[in-house]
Design a protein around this motif. Structure first.
Motif, mmCIF file in Angstrom:
data_model
loop_
_atom_site.group_PDB
_atom_site.id
_atom_site.type_symbol
_atom_site.label_atom_id
_atom_site.label_comp_id
_atom_site.label_asym_id
_atom_site.label_seq_id
_atom_site.Cartn_x
_atom_site.Cartn_y
_atom_site.Cartn_z
ATOM 1 N N GLU A 250 -23.712 -22.427 9.468
ATOM 2 C CA GLU A 250 -24.232 -21.179 8.915
ATOM 3 C C GLU A 250 -23.501 -20.803 7.632
ATOM 4 N N ALA A 251 -22.221 -21.160 7.542
ATOM 5 C CA ALA A 251 -21.470 -20.899 6.314
ATOM 6 C C ALA A 251 -22.089 -21.651 5.139
ATOM 7 N N GLU A 252 -22.365 -22.937 5.356
ATOM 8 C CA GLU A 252 -22.970 -23.735 4.289
ATOM 9 C C GLU A 252 -24.359 -23.212 3.941
ATOM 10 N N ARG A 253 -25.086 -22.772 4.951
ATOM 11 C CA ARG A 253 -26.426 -22.237 4.712
ATOM 12 C C ARG A 253 -26.360 -20.983 3.840
ATOM 13 N N ALA A 254 -25.393 -20.099 4.101
ATOM 14 C CA ALA A 254 -25.242 -18.886 3.290
ATOM 15 C C ALA A 254 -24.925 -19.237 1.839
#
Length: 351
Positions: A250-254
């Motif tokens: 989710e960090a990379e997605r953000a």
């Protein structure tokens, strides 16, 4: 309108005009005025179905086809009583073609290496509760649309069961049945006339690339910002639940969603080399904004610390800062956009 005693005029989403607070003593004068400007009243002679089209390329810079030129041709259709027919010049659906009984949206297809205006046909949409999106049918040349819809309407009136809606009928036919019905109307596709859109005197040149009158570009950018914030919130929930791999995802997605928003606002494209790590791809994409490249370096440093120590707060803070910098970045000016490429590379390399 004001001269005839009207205080307000309202335009509906179905391209109708409503005259509120019209008193009986003004009705005769207003009707004469409507006739003088060639605006028909409900019930006047005209199509017995509900027909709406957007302006398409006649006015919109991102239109693909001239829906406004097609609509007068559709007004001559028979056997369409009571149906809602909508024509949009592109997929952005200003006419709401996706929730019409019969919907059309403009697309481009190459025929013999040259662009030709086409329409994707949609059948059985419904905007009432609970509603539903129309079924996608085949794509036909713009010049063949009236003939194709004539086939559709004749078949529907001849073969539908009592009370059967056009959607139920289309579902019963299925994809193959619809193709068998509609595509024969699109024969001789390479005829010279098919390379000219309705209402246009010049040959079709393909989709436009300008900024349009619809809200799609702004909505898309705002949507990306919302998705980036949602991903950051999901990272927080994953960390609380001890789901480390999900938190990193989710960090990379953000990071990526926020980057996409900035690149689209700047009218730039991101690197398409999937072999590179995401930070490296974004570093290359943002080389024209050294401040954001520096922020990416801080992101990568915080990520490496999180991977080694298992402590994610610094990484999470760096992502939040990244989202803030993306949001607050100043629009590019012409001078910034035209920075010498060699100088820009040197500035980036020095970070």
């Amino acid at each position: 309108a004001l001269a005839n005693g009207l205080d307000a005029i309202r335009i509906t989403t179905t391209q109708e005009i409503v005259l509120p607070d019209l008193t009986k003593d003004k009705l005769g004068a207003v009707r004469l005025w409507l006739k003088s400007v060639e605006i028909p009243e409900v019930g006047d002679a005209g199509p017995d179905f509900d027909l709406v089209g957007c302006l398409g390329t006649s006015a919109c810079p991102i239109g693909v086809t001239n829906a406004a030129g097609l609509v007068p041709e559709l007004a001559e259709l028979k056997n369409a009583g009571g149906l809602k027919i909508r024509a949009s010049g592109c997929h952005n659906a200003c006419s709401q073609h996706h929730v019409a009984d019969i919907g059309l949206h403009g697309v481009t297809r190459l025929v013999n290496g040259k662009p030709m205006p086409h329409y994707q046909i949609h059948l059985g949409g419904d905007f009432s509760s609970p509603g539903g999106l129309a079924l996608e049918g085949p794509t036909v040349p713009a010049r063949k649309v009236p003939a194709a819809l004539t086939h559709v309407l004749a078949a529907w009136n001849d073969a539908r069961a009592s009370g059967e809606t056009i959607r139920a009928w289309a579902e019963r036919l299925g994809e193959k049945g619809l193709n068998d019905l509609i595509l024969p109307a699109a024969t001789n596709i390479d005829e010279a006339a098919n390379f000219f859109d309705w209402g246009e005197s010049g040959a079709f040149s393909g989709p436009a690339t300008g900024k349009g009158d619809c809200a799609a570009p702004q909505v898309a950018n705002d949507h990306l910002a919302d998705l980036a914030l949602d991903a950051l919130e999901r990272m927080d929930r994953a960390l609380l639940a001890g789901l480390w791999s999900l938190a990193l995802h989710e960090a990379e997605r953000a990071i990526v969603l926020a980057a996409r928003r900035r690149l689209e606002l700047d009218k730039r494209t991101k690197s398409k080399n999937p072999a590179l790590p995401i930070i490296d791809r974004l570093r290359g994409a943002f080389k024209y904004r050294p401040i954001l490249v520096e922020a990416l370096e801080q992101l990568e440093s915080a990520r490496q610390i999180a991977l080694v120590t298992g402590e994610a707060q610094t990484y999470r803070t760096a992502i939040a800062d990244w989202l803030e910098q993306i949001e607050s970045a100043e629009p590019l000016t012409s001078s910034k956009e035209n920075v010498d490429a060699a100088e820009l590379e040197q500035r980036v390399a020095a970070l």
